[in-house]
Scaffold this motif. Structure first.
Motif, PDB file in Angstrom:
ATOM      1  N   ASP A 106      18.847   8.944  22.175  1.00 33.52           N
ATOM      2  CA  ASP A 106      20.300   8.885  22.121  1.00 33.52           C
ATOM      3  C   ASP A 106      20.748   8.896  20.666  1.00 33.52           C
ATOM      4  OD1 ASP A 106      20.358   8.601  24.900  1.00 33.52           O
ATOM      5  OD2 ASP A 106      20.261   6.419  24.770  1.00 33.52           O
ATOM      6  N   ALA A 107      21.985   9.283  20.444  1.00 29.99           N
ATOM      7  CA  ALA A 107      22.520   9.342  19.082  1.00 29.99           C
ATOM      8  C   ALA A 107      23.178   8.013  18.695  1.00 29.99           C
ATOM      9  CB  ALA A 107      23.518  10.486  18.975  1.00 29.99           C
ATOM     10  N   GLU A 108      22.476   6.922  18.950  1.00 34.98           N
ATOM     11  CA  GLU A 108      23.004   5.607  18.596  1.00 34.98           C
ATOM     12  C   GLU A 108      22.818   5.361  17.106  1.00 34.98           C
ATOM     13  OE1 GLU A 108      21.355   2.525  21.021  1.00 34.98           O
ATOM     14  OE2 GLU A 108      21.670   3.677  22.851  1.00 34.98           O
ATOM     15  N   PRO A 109      23.790   4.695  16.482  1.00 38.65           N
ATOM     16  CA  PRO A 109      23.633   4.367  15.060  1.00 38.65           C
ATOM     17  C   PRO A 109      22.369   3.531  14.841  1.00 38.65           C
ATOM     18  CG  PRO A 109      25.858   3.877  15.832  1.00 38.65           C
ATOM     19  CD  PRO A 109      25.044   4.215  17.042  1.00 38.65           C
ATOM     20  N   GLY A 110      21.701   3.774  13.779  1.00 40.14           N
ATOM     21  CA  GLY A 110      20.503   3.011  13.452  1.00 40.14           C
ATOM     22  C   GLY A 110      19.213   3.654  13.923  1.00 40.14           C
ATOM     23  N   GLN A 111      19.289   4.497  14.946  1.00 44.77           N
ATOM     24  CA  GLN A 111      18.055   5.100  15.436  1.00 44.77           C
ATOM     25  C   GLN A 111      17.466   6.084  14.432  1.00 44.77           C
ATOM     26  OE1 GLN A 111      17.728   6.380  19.417  1.00 44.77           O
ATOM     27  NE2 GLN A 111      18.498   4.473  20.236  1.00 44.77           N
ATOM     28  N   ARG A 112      18.323   6.824  13.758  1.00 41.29           N
ATOM     29  CA  ARG A 112      17.809   7.773  12.771  1.00 41.29           C
ATOM     30  C   ARG A 112      16.990   7.047  11.707  1.00 41.29           C
ATOM     31  NH1 ARG A 112      20.169  13.118  10.231  1.00 41.29           N
ATOM     32  NH2 ARG A 112      18.716  13.327   8.509  1.00 41.29           N
ATOM     33  N   ALA A 113      17.535   5.963  11.174  1.00 42.48           N
ATOM     34  CA  ALA A 113      16.823   5.208  10.133  1.00 42.48           C
ATOM     35  C   ALA A 113      15.505   4.651  10.664  1.00 42.48           C
ATOM     36  CB  ALA A 113      17.707   4.080   9.610  1.00 42.48           C
ATOM     37  N   PHE A 114      15.508   4.165  11.898  1.00 41.53           N
ATOM     38  CA  PHE A 114      14.283   3.636  12.489  1.00 41.53           C
ATOM     39  C   PHE A 114      13.205   4.713  12.560  1.00 41.53           C
ATOM     40  CE2 PHE A 114      11.662   3.209  16.337  1.00 41.53           C
ATOM     41  CZ  PHE A 114      10.960   2.066  16.005  1.00 41.53           C
ATOM     42  N   TYR A 115      13.533   5.869  13.127  1.00 39.91           N
ATOM     43  CA  TYR A 115      12.533   6.921  13.282  1.00 39.91           C
ATOM     44  C   TYR A 115      12.128   7.521  11.932  1.00 39.91           C
ATOM     45  CZ  TYR A 115      12.953   6.351  18.252  1.00 39.91           C
ATOM     46  OH  TYR A 115      12.916   5.807  19.506  1.00 39.91           O
ATOM     47  N   GLU A 116      13.069   7.661  11.014  1.00 32.28           N
ATOM     48  CA  GLU A 116      12.714   8.159   9.690  1.00 32.28           C
ATOM     49  C   GLU A 116      11.769   7.193   8.978  1.00 32.28           C
ATOM     50  OE1 GLU A 116      16.490   9.004   7.828  1.00 32.28           O
ATOM     51  OE2 GLU A 116      16.472  11.068   8.573  1.00 32.28           O
TER      52      GLU A 116
END
Length: 138
Positions: A106-116
């Motif tokens: 999902d495009a939830e805030p914070g997920q990008r930083a977690f996966y990166e």
């Protein structure tokens, strides 16, 4: 303390975890969820010291060239305790030579930083040549 183990949880534990995170697309069809987990290439659980299930990750893979991280979930009251990261790191350790590790989220805030933080890049950011990603949902 957290124990990460390769196992398939029982029906009740599985449904409770998926319900707790609100994944009703899975819990509305419990037989399908159980079949999906049983058919997964790898299922890792995270358990607390008392043995209760607090997280799970499962993959779909050929074991050699590609692994899809299908589900990564942690009980909401256990977020930001390193459980999701520990589960994802354990997956990456088990597939060290696989060329592609893929996931959709999902495009939830914070997920990008977690996966990166685990070395993932969004498909549209891949260089030198961008990739395309396609999905067909029902």
């Amino acid at each position: 303390m957290l124990l990460i183990t390769e196992e398939r949880p029982d029906w009740d534990e599985l449904l409770a975890l998926y319900r707790a995170v609100g994944w009703t697309v899975y819990t509305d069809a419990p037989e399908t969820l159980v079949a999906a987990v049983c058919g997964s290439h790898l299922v890792l659980t995270a358990r607390s010291t008392d043995g209760s299930l607090v997280g799970l990750v499962r993959t779909v893979s050929d074991g050699a060239t590609v692994v899809y991280v299908q589900d990564l979930l942690v009980l909401p009251d256990r977020h930001r305790m390193g459980i999701g990261g520990a589960l994802l790191d354990a997956v990456l350790e088990r597939y060290p030579d696989v060329r592609q590790t893929v996931l959709t989220t999902d495009a939830e805030p914070g997920q990008r930083a977690f996966y990166e933080s685990r070395g993932f890049v969004e498909v549209h950011d891949v260089r030198p040549a961008p990739l395309r990603s396609f999905v067909r949902l029902r």
